[in-house]
Design a protein around this motif. Sequence first.
Motif, mmCIF file in Angstrom:
data_model
loop_
_atom_site.group_PDB
_atom_site.id
_atom_site.type_symbol
_atom_site.label_atom_id
_atom_site.label_comp_id
_atom_site.label_asym_id
_atom_site.label_seq_id
_atom_site.Cartn_x
_atom_site.Cartn_y
_atom_site.Cartn_z
ATOM 1 N N GLU A 44 0.831 -1.208 0.000
ATOM 2 C CA GLU A 44 0.000 0.000 0.000
ATOM 3 C C GLU A 44 0.863 1.254 0.000
ATOM 4 O OE1 GLU A 44 -3.341 2.206 2.845
ATOM 5 O OE2 GLU A 44 -2.653 0.181 3.337
ATOM 6 N N GLN A 45 1.918 1.256 0.828
ATOM 7 C CA GLN A 45 2.817 2.405 0.894
ATOM 8 C C GLN A 45 3.546 2.620 -0.430
ATOM 9 O OE1 GLN A 45 3.284 4.719 3.093
ATOM 10 N NE2 GLN A 45 5.185 5.668 2.362
ATOM 11 N N THR A 46 4.087 1.558 -1.007
ATOM 12 C CA THR A 46 4.815 1.708 -2.271
ATOM 13 C C THR A 46 3.877 2.160 -3.387
ATOM 14 O OG1 THR A 46 4.519 -0.646 -2.806
ATOM 15 C CG2 THR A 46 6.527 -0.031 -1.654
ATOM 16 N N THR A 47 2.655 1.686 -3.360
ATOM 17 C CA THR A 47 1.686 2.100 -4.381
ATOM 18 C C THR A 47 1.392 3.586 -4.272
ATOM 19 O OG1 THR A 47 0.678 -0.105 -4.424
ATOM 20 C CG2 THR A 47 -0.628 1.717 -5.303
ATOM 21 N N LYS A 48 1.249 4.091 -3.048
ATOM 22 C CA LYS A 48 1.008 5.534 -2.848
ATOM 23 C C LYS A 48 2.155 6.357 -3.428
ATOM 24 C CE LYS A 48 -1.740 5.202 1.413
ATOM 25 N NZ LYS A 48 -1.736 5.476 2.882
ATOM 26 N N GLU A 49 3.384 5.919 -3.155
ATOM 27 C CA GLU A 49 4.541 6.663 -3.651
ATOM 28 C C GLU A 49 4.608 6.637 -5.174
ATOM 29 O OE1 GLU A 49 7.933 5.059 -1.679
ATOM 30 O OE2 GLU A 49 7.328 5.793 0.297
ATOM 31 N N MET A 50 4.318 5.481 -5.760
ATOM 32 C CA MET A 50 4.362 5.382 -7.208
ATOM 33 C C MET A 50 3.267 6.227 -7.853
ATOM 34 S SD MET A 50 5.552 1.461 -8.061
ATOM 35 C CE MET A 50 4.357 0.627 -7.025
ATOM 36 N N GLU A 51 2.112 6.318 -7.198
ATOM 37 C CA GLU A 51 1.034 7.148 -7.736
ATOM 38 C C GLU A 51 1.424 8.623 -7.727
ATOM 39 O OE1 GLU A 51 -1.848 6.394 -9.245
ATOM 40 O OE2 GLU A 51 -1.122 4.333 -9.196
ATOM 41 N N ILE A 52 2.139 9.049 -6.684
ATOM 42 C CA ILE A 52 2.606 10.437 -6.635
ATOM 43 C C ILE A 52 3.595 10.708 -7.760
ATOM 44 C CG2 ILE A 52 4.002 12.057 -5.286
ATOM 45 C CD1 ILE A 52 2.680 10.885 -2.793
ATOM 46 N N MET A 53 4.518 9.778 -7.993
ATOM 47 C CA MET A 53 5.481 9.948 -9.086
ATOM 48 C C MET A 53 4.755 10.062 -10.422
ATOM 49 S SD MET A 53 8.463 7.223 -7.991
ATOM 50 C CE MET A 53 8.805 6.924 -6.264
ATOM 51 N N LYS A 54 3.736 9.235 -10.628
ATOM 52 C CA LYS A 54 2.989 9.255 -11.886
ATOM 53 C C LYS A 54 2.248 10.573 -12.075
ATOM 54 C CE LYS A 54 0.764 5.541 -13.191
ATOM 55 N NZ LYS A 54 -0.119 4.352 -13.154
ATOM 56 N N LYS A 55 1.749 11.151 -10.988
ATOM 57 C CA LYS A 55 1.040 12.428 -11.075
ATOM 58 C C LYS A 55 1.985 13.591 -11.362
ATOM 59 C CE LYS A 55 -2.714 11.308 -7.825
ATOM 60 N NZ LYS A 55 -3.293 11.655 -6.506
ATOM 61 N N THR A 56 3.224 13.464 -10.869
ATOM 62 C CA THR A 56 4.150 14.596 -10.914
ATOM 63 C C THR A 56 4.892 14.719 -12.237
ATOM 64 O OG1 THR A 56 4.472 14.256 -8.544
ATOM 65 C CG2 THR A 56 6.001 15.733 -9.644
ATOM 66 N N THR A 57 5.174 13.590 -12.888
ATOM 67 C CA THR A 57 5.995 13.643 -14.097
ATOM 68 C C THR A 57 5.646 12.520 -15.058
ATOM 69 O OG1 THR A 57 8.263 13.486 -14.962
ATOM 70 C CG2 THR A 57 7.814 12.370 -12.890
ATOM 71 N N ARG A 58 5.745 12.809 -16.329
ATOM 72 C CA ARG A 58 5.527 11.787 -17.358
ATOM 73 C C ARG A 58 6.696 10.807 -17.433
ATOM 74 N NH1 ARG A 58 4.950 15.996 -22.024
ATOM 75 N NH2 ARG A 58 4.259 17.145 -20.177
ATOM 76 N N PHE A 59 7.795 11.144 -16.776
ATOM 77 C CA PHE A 59 8.979 10.284 -16.787
ATOM 78 C C PHE A 59 9.071 9.474 -15.487
ATOM 79 C CE2 PHE A 59 10.021 14.365 -18.949
ATOM 80 C CZ PHE A 59 9.984 13.898 -20.250
ATOM 81 N N PHE A 60 7.943 9.071 -14.955
ATOM 82 C CA PHE A 60 7.866 8.473 -13.620
ATOM 83 C C PHE A 60 8.597 7.140 -13.497
ATOM 84 C CE2 PHE A 60 4.090 7.278 -16.057
ATOM 85 C CZ PHE A 60 4.104 5.893 -15.951
ATOM 86 N N LYS A 61 8.866 6.444 -14.596
ATOM 87 C CA LYS A 61 9.470 5.113 -14.496
ATOM 88 C C LYS A 61 10.879 5.142 -13.916
ATOM 89 C CE LYS A 61 6.753 2.964 -18.169
ATOM 90 N NZ LYS A 61 6.776 2.233 -19.462
ATOM 91 N N ARG A 62 11.470 6.321 -13.812
ATOM 92 C CA ARG A 62 12.814 6.415 -13.235
ATOM 93 C C ARG A 62 12.793 6.265 -11.711
ATOM 94 N NH1 ARG A 62 17.025 8.588 -16.132
ATOM 95 N NH2 ARG A 62 17.851 9.547 -14.237
ATOM 96 N N SER A 63 11.596 6.265 -11.092
ATOM 97 C CA SER A 63 11.472 6.086 -9.641
ATOM 98 C C SER A 63 12.319 7.100 -8.871
ATOM 99 C CB SER A 63 11.858 4.658 -9.233
ATOM 100 O OG SER A 63 10.984 3.721 -9.806
ATOM 101 N N CYS A 64 11.912 8.352 -8.931
ATOM 102 C CA CYS A 64 12.625 9.460 -8.288
ATOM 103 C C CYS A 64 11.729 10.075 -7.219
ATOM 104 C CB CYS A 64 13.011 10.501 -9.343
ATOM 105 S SG CYS A 64 13.756 12.004 -8.668
ATOM 106 N N ILE A 65 12.299 10.362 -6.042
ATOM 107 C CA ILE A 65 11.522 10.915 -4.931
ATOM 108 C C ILE A 65 11.907 12.358 -4.625
ATOM 109 C CG2 ILE A 65 11.174 8.650 -3.862
ATOM 110 C CD1 ILE A 65 13.423 9.487 -1.860
ATOM 111 N N SER A 66 12.483 13.072 -5.573
ATOM 112 C CA SER A 66 13.063 14.387 -5.280
ATOM 113 C C SER A 66 12.055 15.385 -4.723
ATOM 114 C CB SER A 66 13.718 14.964 -6.534
ATOM 115 O OG SER A 66 12.769 15.115 -7.568
ATOM 116 N N THR A 67 10.792 15.336 -5.160
ATOM 117 C CA THR A 67 9.818 16.326 -4.690
ATOM 118 C C THR A 67 9.264 16.005 -3.309
ATOM 119 O OG1 THR A 67 8.008 15.192 -5.836
ATOM 120 C CG2 THR A 67 9.115 16.976 -7.024
ATOM 121 N N PHE A 68 9.487 14.792 -2.793
ATOM 122 C CA PHE A 68 9.045 14.482 -1.430
ATOM 123 C C PHE A 68 10.135 13.728 -0.661
ATOM 124 C CE2 PHE A 68 7.555 11.065 -4.175
ATOM 125 C CZ PHE A 68 7.750 9.891 -3.461
ATOM 126 N N SER A 69 11.396 14.028 -0.966
ATOM 127 C CA SER A 69 12.511 13.310 -0.353
ATOM 128 C C SER A 69 12.613 13.573 1.153
ATOM 129 C CB SER A 69 13.829 13.690 -1.038
ATOM 130 O OG SER A 69 14.063 15.087 -0.936
#
Length: 512
Positions: free
Chosen positions: A449-474
């Motif tokens: 559940e936690q990992t899914t939430k983080e991945m959803e945030i990445m998908k909302k923030t950038t079209r390049f989400f597959k790189r798995s980057c947490i810079s905006t909520f690090s």
Amino acid sequence: MAVYSKKIGIIGGGISGVAAAKQLSKHEPVVFEATDSLGGVWKHCSYRSTKLQTPRCDYEFSDFPWEQRDNSSFPYSGEILDYLYSYAEHFDVLKFVKFNTKVVEIRFTGDWESKSDEYGIPLPGKPVWEVGVQTNNSQTIQWYAFEFLVICTGKYGDIPVIPKFPQNKGPQVFQGQVLHTLDYCKLNQEESTQLLKDKKVVIFGYKKSAIDLAVECAEANQGPQGKPCTMVVRTLHWTVPHYSIWGLPFYMFYSTRASQFLHETPNQGFLRSLLGHLMSPMRRLASKIIESYLTWKLPLEKYGLKPEHPFEEDYASCQMAILPENFFVEADKGNICFKRASKWWFWEGGVEFDDGTKLDADVVVFATGFDGKKKLKTIIPEPFHSLLQFPSGMMPLYRGTINPLIPNMAFVGYIESVSNLHTSEIRCKWLSRLVDDQFKLPSVEKMLEQTTKEMEIMKKTTRFFKRSCISTFSINHSDEICEEMGWRSWRKNNWVAEAFSPYNSQDYDEKK
């Protein structure tokens, strides 16, 4: 059957592997490094001109600062290797490393050497990973057994991404030389200069490796016999000349707790979500301010290099490249040219594009990246390697480290941030406490559940989400890791510094 057994095994001797070895040192881990050197990509996938993408003081271990810590310059790859070796020697990590030892196979054997109680009833055993390695190119495989395995092979290097071409239009029809940046990195200075000098070079890509290579190509082609280097660009990304925006330090826009408050985070409540929605114009304004500065400072429109997507999307996907000082200087001199294209192929004299144009070439270099997932799948056994990514393409890693569906295995160095060294180190601190049973993991359902939430945030923030980057909520990400370890999450001395000064590795020194 494994000949040697230890509690902890670590695969990879780059930044993440060294950080893991130091934090887990009391267990005397075994570190398998396939080459003869520490450093990972800094040793084997860097050019002589490659510089760090973050200032020196933002890329350091929490308990081992740079000697010139106040220097905000960007160190070269050689300086980073020296720093890493100094760290490894200072904390006596080198004794754990087996160099020239390549992992060729991993097996999960479940229970191993289960014991019985006083009544002869078998007690539950511990999960065991068996690791097969070849040393110094020997064909003999040695087997080791570990209770816990830490994968630190990283997303880059080893397996290059090579574009696919129509039949009879691939590199085999080209009469010149074709190579990937991975091949170029293996050349010494004389060999690389000889490859590029007075040659018509075409580089495919527009990320950091491609940009650095274009500058090296331009420098090798000075003089009347020099030929221009052409960069073929498919996807544009924002580039940054330095960490100052209209005279303001860059960290004010994204690296403070106050600035990250504008961005969505996992597990935020209703009030936090409402405030974030009301303040979203400020987030877009910050991106626009940076875009306006870069458009004013750099000749992006002149060369057709201004991206259409917001700057925030590149920052959120860790794709913000720092430009070499003389990149556009060489472009203005005609030594670096640009060609926008989405499809292309080879002909005997060079490359051809879908608009019908052709480009003569002597050398073609693919700066097209690496296949990190394929590298993992070559050693992770079934059924586990099919669990390495979700349909979204991202790796499901709890705290950026644990795949909830793979027992007693951790992955360090696969989640990116502005400072990957800090991201790896704090996860290794968390991991060492997990291994020592200082806290327990949540249920598999909670972790997914936690990992899914983080991945959803990445998908909302950038079209390049597959790189798995947490810079905006690090910072939020580190807060949750601290809380799980029993640390206080707010690490500054007062609320003003907490809100408006940047966070870095020194804030997570265990003595604080």
